[in-house]
Design a protein around this motif. Structure first.
Motif, PDB file in Angstrom:
ATOM      1  N   CYS A  61       0.846  -1.189   0.000  1.00 44.82           N
ATOM      2  CA  CYS A  61       0.000   0.000   0.000  1.00 44.82           C
ATOM      3  C   CYS A  61       0.882   1.240   0.000  1.00 44.82           C
ATOM      4  CB  CYS A  61      -0.954   0.016   1.203  1.00 44.82           C
ATOM      5  SG  CYS A  61      -0.153   0.174   2.802  1.00 44.82           S
ATOM      6  N   ARG A  62       0.281   2.369  -0.249  1.00 44.96           N
ATOM      7  CA  ARG A  62       1.000   3.626  -0.316  1.00 44.96           C
ATOM      8  C   ARG A  62       1.465   4.055   1.073  1.00 44.96           C
ATOM      9  NH1 ARG A  62      -1.674   9.301  -2.482  1.00 44.96           N
ATOM     10  NH2 ARG A  62       0.250  10.552  -2.481  1.00 44.96           N
ATOM     11  N   SER A  63       2.680   4.593   1.159  1.00 48.34           N
ATOM     12  CA  SER A  63       3.202   5.066   2.443  1.00 48.34           C
ATOM     13  C   SER A  63       2.379   6.248   2.950  1.00 48.34           C
ATOM     14  CB  SER A  63       4.666   5.496   2.309  1.00 48.34           C
ATOM     15  OG  SER A  63       5.476   4.401   1.953  1.00 48.34           O
ATOM     16  N   PHE A  64       2.217   6.302   4.260  1.00 47.71           N
ATOM     17  CA  PHE A  64       1.500   7.415   4.880  1.00 47.71           C
ATOM     18  C   PHE A  64       2.341   8.683   4.776  1.00 47.71           C
ATOM     19  CE2 PHE A  64       0.542  10.131   8.516  1.00 47.71           C
ATOM     20  CZ  PHE A  64      -0.848  10.212   8.447  1.00 47.71           C
ATOM     21  N   CYS A  65       1.677   9.797   4.521  1.00 41.88           N
ATOM     22  CA  CYS A  65       2.365  11.090   4.512  1.00 41.88           C
ATOM     23  C   CYS A  65       1.473  12.123   5.191  1.00 41.88           C
ATOM     24  CB  CYS A  65       2.723  11.523   3.097  1.00 41.88           C
ATOM     25  SG  CYS A  65       1.295  11.904   2.064  1.00 41.88           S
ATOM     26  N   GLY A  66       2.009  13.312   5.395  1.00 42.53           N
ATOM     27  CA  GLY A  66       1.314  14.323   6.176  1.00 42.53           C
ATOM     28  C   GLY A  66       0.005  14.793   5.580  1.00 42.53           C
ATOM     29  N   THR A  67      -0.178  14.606   4.264  1.00 35.99           N
ATOM     30  CA  THR A  67      -1.422  15.038   3.625  1.00 35.99           C
ATOM     31  C   THR A  67      -2.419  13.889   3.428  1.00 35.99           C
ATOM     32  OG1 THR A  67      -0.432  14.703   1.425  1.00 35.99           O
ATOM     33  CG2 THR A  67      -0.230  16.903   2.415  1.00 35.99           C
ATOM     34  N   SER A  72      -7.006  12.057   0.412  1.00 31.33           N
ATOM     35  CA  SER A  72      -7.089  10.629   0.750  1.00 31.33           C
ATOM     36  C   SER A  72      -7.658   9.757  -0.363  1.00 31.33           C
ATOM     37  CB  SER A  72      -7.956  10.451   2.007  1.00 31.33           C
ATOM     38  OG  SER A  72      -9.258  10.970   1.788  1.00 31.33           O
ATOM     39  N   LYS A  73      -7.972  10.342  -1.522  1.00 30.13           N
ATOM     40  CA  LYS A  73      -8.657   9.578  -2.567  1.00 30.13           C
ATOM     41  C   LYS A  73      -7.857   8.356  -3.007  1.00 30.13           C
ATOM     42  CE  LYS A  73     -10.812   9.996  -7.124  1.00 30.13           C
ATOM     43  NZ  LYS A  73     -11.139  10.914  -8.258  1.00 30.13           N
ATOM     44  N   GLU A  74      -6.547   8.526  -3.263  1.00 31.75           N
ATOM     45  CA  GLU A  74      -5.742   7.396  -3.728  1.00 31.75           C
ATOM     46  C   GLU A  74      -5.631   6.310  -2.661  1.00 31.75           C
ATOM     47  OE1 GLU A  74      -2.014   8.266  -5.579  1.00 31.75           O
ATOM     48  OE2 GLU A  74      -2.768  10.081  -6.544  1.00 31.75           O
ATOM     49  N   TYR A  75      -5.497   6.714  -1.404  1.00 29.88           N
ATOM     50  CA  TYR A  75      -5.446   5.742  -0.309  1.00 29.88           C
ATOM     51  C   TYR A  75      -6.753   4.939  -0.249  1.00 29.88           C
ATOM     52  CZ  TYR A  75      -1.345   8.199   1.601  1.00 29.88           C
ATOM     53  OH  TYR A  75      -0.109   8.755   1.796  1.00 29.88           O
ATOM     54  N   LEU A  76      -7.869   5.659  -0.329  1.00 32.63           N
ATOM     55  CA  LEU A  76      -9.174   5.008  -0.204  1.00 32.63           C
ATOM     56  C   LEU A  76      -9.452   4.072  -1.372  1.00 32.63           C
ATOM     57  CD1 LEU A  76     -11.787   4.691   1.345  1.00 32.63           C
ATOM     58  CD2 LEU A  76     -12.665   6.734   0.192  1.00 32.63           C
ATOM     59  N   THR A  77      -9.108   4.486  -2.580  1.00 31.70           N
ATOM     60  CA  THR A  77      -9.342   3.647  -3.763  1.00 31.70           C
ATOM     61  C   THR A  77      -8.566   2.329  -3.656  1.00 31.70           C
ATOM     62  OG1 THR A  77      -9.711   5.581  -5.164  1.00 31.70           O
ATOM     63  CG2 THR A  77      -9.122   3.515  -6.265  1.00 31.70           C
ATOM     64  N   ASN A  99      -0.495   7.140  12.200  1.00 31.99           N
ATOM     65  CA  ASN A  99       0.370   6.974  11.027  1.00 31.99           C
ATOM     66  C   ASN A  99      -0.320   6.135   9.958  1.00 31.99           C
ATOM     67  OD1 ASN A  99       0.439   4.447  12.181  1.00 31.99           O
ATOM     68  ND2 ASN A  99       2.674   4.266  12.219  1.00 31.99           N
ATOM     69  N   LYS A 100      -1.644   6.058  10.051  1.00 28.49           N
ATOM     70  CA  LYS A 100      -2.463   5.335   9.088  1.00 28.49           C
ATOM     71  C   LYS A 100      -3.612   6.254   8.678  1.00 28.49           C
ATOM     72  CE  LYS A 100      -1.288   1.103  11.580  1.00 28.49           C
ATOM     73  NZ  LYS A 100      -0.427   1.755  12.582  1.00 28.49           N
ATOM     74  N   PRO A 101      -3.941   6.320   7.391  1.00 28.00           N
ATOM     75  CA  PRO A 101      -5.009   7.225   6.960  1.00 28.00           C
ATOM     76  C   PRO A 101      -6.330   6.932   7.672  1.00 28.00           C
ATOM     77  CG  PRO A 101      -3.783   6.413   5.071  1.00 28.00           C
ATOM     78  CD  PRO A 101      -3.318   5.618   6.252  1.00 28.00           C
ATOM     79  N   ALA A 165      -1.302  22.004  13.397  1.00 25.35           N
ATOM     80  CA  ALA A 165      -2.754  22.162  13.265  1.00 25.35           C
ATOM     81  C   ALA A 165      -3.376  20.938  12.600  1.00 25.35           C
ATOM     82  CB  ALA A 165      -3.074  23.423  12.465  1.00 25.35           C
ATOM     83  N   GLU A 166      -2.698  20.381  11.590  1.00 25.02           N
ATOM     84  CA  GLU A 166      -3.214  19.188  10.923  1.00 25.02           C
ATOM     85  C   GLU A 166      -3.194  17.988  11.865  1.00 25.02           C
ATOM     86  OE1 GLU A 166      -4.579  16.193   8.550  1.00 25.02           O
ATOM     87  OE2 GLU A 166      -4.921  18.354   8.510  1.00 25.02           O
ATOM     88  N   ARG A 167      -2.159  17.877  12.686  1.00 25.59           N
ATOM     89  CA  ARG A 167      -2.118  16.786  13.663  1.00 25.59           C
ATOM     90  C   ARG A 167      -3.273  16.899  14.653  1.00 25.59           C
ATOM     91  NH1 ARG A 167       4.251  15.647  15.300  1.00 25.59           N
ATOM     92  NH2 ARG A 167       4.994  15.244  13.174  1.00 25.59           N
TER      93      ARG A 167
END
Length: 398
Positions: A61-67, A72-77, A99-101, A165-167
């Motif tokens: 699967c794709r590595s987790f990143c800050g965005t 999240s579309k690619e992660y969800l698909t 550390n997981k979407p 703020a994102e965290r």
């Protein structure tokens, strides 16, 4: 027609391959679930392609990143494709949770899958992942809201206010999500209390031992040496920045083992440590589990673990206990719950460096008869912390 095992669990861990603590936890859990009749798949960014190893399907699967929680579309698909192919009945998240979407949890809820989450640290409410400041545990964000991260200057200088703020946004959303899953677990009563304050219903939380594999320790011969060893790391939550203060209150010899030359070099010229190196009280070496760390621990008199976060059970602690080594700790987290001072370990109030120094010297001075009684109690503690029967019972309930 393809016959599919009705009990199918998809693991979403920190790691699965290798000998890191997160990987070992997942390996043990996979083995336990297989023993209980589940079909298993593991999804991890460490895999470069889909493969099958020992009847476990491994999905890349794709590595987790800050965005990841914004775009999240690619992660969800990709996640939906894995769910469609493997058709799990259960999702099991272990290790860290931020550390997981979040879309993985949200999609699992949408598809009404049974979701279990086993969290090792406090990243669900703490933007620093381990709930501590430079000197002690810190739960300001849990008690006063996530804006405390800004008023306490948590990570702002290192990561910037936008990332912080994102965290905080992630944790705000996670509060609502974790309240809806089936099970949220940990290995201490203190962490269960954190879950309750976070808004997770008590009827979905559970307490179980941290899965642990001591096979790498089986061939080590133990003896009582004349030194205390510390598995040193240059991380604030591990508490090794307190070593100079502790050394002022003990006459015992301490050996700090660093993972590699880089870690060692960061401390070699520390002016606070130099006087103790010069007088022979402190030694610093490079030692990993591949280069003799196990035997260094096995031949020690005990192991110092100056952790300052609300530890839920660390592998370094279990490794020491598995070798029958008394541990010297501060009286926080799991150490506070499971240890009795000078009975099954040596523990002192956080910040009381004299008391910790006295405990180190006590361990160094007691005769072999008293030491062996202490070791017997250490062994009993280890058995209680690694009782797999409770895990099997939990899995069967699923």
């Amino acid at each position: 027609m393809q016959i599919i095992n009705k009990k199918r669990v998809l693991f979403i861990p920190d790691l699965y391959e290798g000998m890191g603590s997160g990987a070992i936890v997942t390996q043990v859990l996979v083995r336990l679930f297989k023993e209980c009749g589940f079909s298993i798949a593991v999804m991890s960014s460490e895999f470069t392609e889909k493969k099958q190893v020992d009847n476990v399907i491994c999905y890349p699967c794709r590595s987790f990143c800050g965005t990841a929680n914004i775009l999240s579309k690619e992660y969800l698909t990709a996640f939906r494709a894995i769910l469609d192919e493997f058709q799990p009945t259960h999702l099991f998240f272990d290790g860290s949770i931020t550390n997981k979407p979040l879309c993985y949890l949200e999609e699992g809820l949408r598809q009404k899958l049974n979701i279990s989450v086993f969290i090792f640290m406090q990243d669900f409410f703490c933007s620093k992942y381990y709930a501590n400041d430079n000197n002690a545990p810190c739960i300001k964000c849990l008690e006063n809201g996530f804006l405390s991260a800004f008023s306490s200057d948590c990570n702002v200088r290192n990561i910037g206010s936008i990332k912080l703020a994102e965290r905080c946004r992630t944790r705000y959303k996670l509060r609502k999500i974790l309240a809806k899953v089936n099970h949220v677990g940990t290995s201490t009563d203190e962490q269960l209390g954190f879950y309750s304050k976070f808004g997770i219903p008590n009827d979905v939380t559970f307490k179980l031992p941290l899965p642990f594999d001591d096979s790498k320790l089986k061939n080590l011969e133990t003896s009582r040496g004349n030194y205390i060893v510390g598995i040193a790391q240059n991380r604030i939550e591990k508490g090794f920045h307190f070593i100079p203060e502790i050394l002022k209150h003990t006459k015992s010899k301490i050996v700090l083992a660093y993972y590699n030359e880089k870690e060692l070099h960061l401390n070699t010229n520390d002016p606070k440590l130099k006087p103790f190196v010069d007088n022979g009280q402190l030694s610093m070496v490079v030692a990993s589990w591949k280069t003799g760390l196990g035997q260094l621990i096995a031949n020690s008199n005990g192991v110092i673990i100056p952790t300052i976060w609300p530890t839920t059970t660390e592998f370094g602690w279990l490794e020491a206990l598995a070798l029958g080594k008394p541990t010297i700790t501060f009286n926080i987290g799991a150490h506070k719950e499971f240890m009795i001072n000078r009975y099954n370990g040596l523990t002192s109030l956080l910040g009381d460096f004299k008391a910790m120094g006295d405990n180190i010297d006590y361990l160094s001075s007691i005769d072999d008869d008293k030491y062996n009684i202490l070791v017997d109690n250490v062994n009993a503690l280890y058995r209680s912390l690694t009782d797999w029967s409770s895990w099997r019972l939990f899995i069967k309930k699923l």
